[in-house]
Design a protein around this motif. Structure first.
Motif, mmCIF file in Angstrom:
data_model
loop_
_atom_site.group_PDB
_atom_site.id
_atom_site.type_symbol
_atom_site.label_atom_id
_atom_site.label_comp_id
_atom_site.label_asym_id
_atom_site.label_seq_id
_atom_site.Cartn_x
_atom_site.Cartn_y
_atom_site.Cartn_z
ATOM 1 N N ASP A 87 -6.553 4.163 -4.196
ATOM 2 C CA ASP A 87 -5.407 4.189 -3.279
ATOM 3 C C ASP A 87 -4.687 2.843 -3.267
ATOM 4 O OD1 ASP A 87 -5.636 6.817 -2.443
ATOM 5 O OD2 ASP A 87 -6.895 6.332 -0.714
ATOM 6 N N ASN A 88 -5.464 1.773 -3.186
ATOM 7 C CA ASN A 88 -4.863 0.433 -3.168
ATOM 8 C C ASN A 88 -4.092 0.147 -4.452
ATOM 9 O OD1 ASN A 88 -5.917 -0.067 -0.644
ATOM 10 N ND2 ASN A 88 -7.712 -1.144 -1.410
ATOM 11 N N ASN A 136 -0.912 2.179 -4.421
ATOM 12 C CA ASN A 136 0.043 1.659 -3.444
ATOM 13 C C ASN A 136 0.766 0.417 -3.952
ATOM 14 O OD1 ASN A 136 -0.356 3.658 -1.538
ATOM 15 N ND2 ASN A 136 -2.047 2.569 -0.566
ATOM 16 N N ARG A 137 0.149 -0.303 -4.878
ATOM 17 C CA ARG A 137 0.778 -1.502 -5.444
ATOM 18 C C ARG A 137 1.882 -1.158 -6.441
ATOM 19 N NH1 ARG A 137 -4.776 -4.225 -6.765
ATOM 20 N NH2 ARG A 137 -5.403 -4.780 -4.670
ATOM 21 N N CYS A 192 5.240 4.727 -10.296
ATOM 22 C CA CYS A 192 4.558 5.956 -9.856
ATOM 23 C C CYS A 192 5.100 7.163 -10.614
ATOM 24 C CB CYS A 192 4.744 6.170 -8.351
ATOM 25 S SG CYS A 192 3.689 5.130 -7.352
ATOM 26 N N LYS A 238 -3.463 12.291 -5.625
ATOM 27 C CA LYS A 238 -2.968 11.217 -4.767
ATOM 28 C C LYS A 238 -1.467 10.979 -4.976
ATOM 29 C CE LYS A 238 -7.419 8.936 -4.353
ATOM 30 N NZ LYS A 238 -7.624 9.026 -2.924
ATOM 31 N N LYS A 298 1.587 11.363 -2.243
ATOM 32 C CA LYS A 298 2.200 10.088 -1.888
ATOM 33 C C LYS A 298 3.710 10.245 -1.747
ATOM 34 C CE LYS A 298 2.517 5.345 -3.404
ATOM 35 N NZ LYS A 298 2.230 4.392 -4.459
ATOM 36 N N ALA A 315 8.384 5.361 -0.791
ATOM 37 C CA ALA A 315 8.824 4.633 0.383
ATOM 38 C C ALA A 315 10.261 4.106 0.250
ATOM 39 C CB ALA A 315 7.871 3.478 0.662
#
Length: 175
Positions: free
Chosen positions: A20-21, A24-25, A31, A161, A165, A168
């Protein structure tokens, strides 16, 4: 002291958190690129051409054979040190048995000579088969993005995942 099951659960949770980390980076553009790589992996693994090609069937079914069987069905001049190391063994399965099994299993006529041709074309072992190399290249690219070895389970986890997701910041998209 924790039991093996508890350790396994905590290890899985730690790996999941690390994944996950790592995800997220990634920027939203990265992505999307990773999603495309995962889709390409699934496409390669499940394509009809990949599954029904005689070379691919032999890639999945080829086991070590005996020196006697190789010499009987193929030209002894093709017998290199690499072929001996990767395909010949004392406890090997004769090529006629392997060909018969593969033919029955897949419903396609496969001969001993097809196995010999595969071995001569890929003397350094089954892992050098070109279609497998394409899949391995995609896996290597996925590893570059995530830092994880791209096993099938890891790719499934990444796919799950990524699909859950939310992007953002849409300003970071590459188009």
């Amino acid at each position: 002291m924790k039991s093996k099951q508890e350790l396994s659960k905590s290890a899985k949770k730690a790996v999941s958190t690390r994944l996950d980390n790592q995800l997220n980076r990634l920027t939203p553009g990265k992505c999307e690129e990773l999603k495309l790589l995962v889709a390409e992996y699934y496409s390669l693994k499940h394509s009809i051409d990949f599954m029904l090609d005689i070379s691919t069937i032999i890639f999945h079914e080829c086991r070590k054979t005996t020196l006697r069987s190789f010499s009987r069905h193929g030209d002894a001049n093709y017998l290199s040190n690499e072929i001996k190391r990767n395909y010949i063994g004392d406890d090997g399965i004769p090529l006629d048995i392997q060909a018969m099994f593969a033919s029955n299993e897949y419903g396609i006529h496969i001969t001993e000579l097809d196995f010999i041709d595969f071995m001569v074309s890929n003397p350094f072992g089954k892992h050098s088969f070109y279609k497998n190399e394409v899949v391995e290249t995609v896996k290597a690219q996925i590893k570059e993005y995530t830092g994880f070895y791209a096993t099938h389970k890891v790719i499934e986890a990444i796919d799950n995942k990524l699909n859950n997701k939310q992007i953002a910041n849409y300003d970071d998209l590459p188009f």
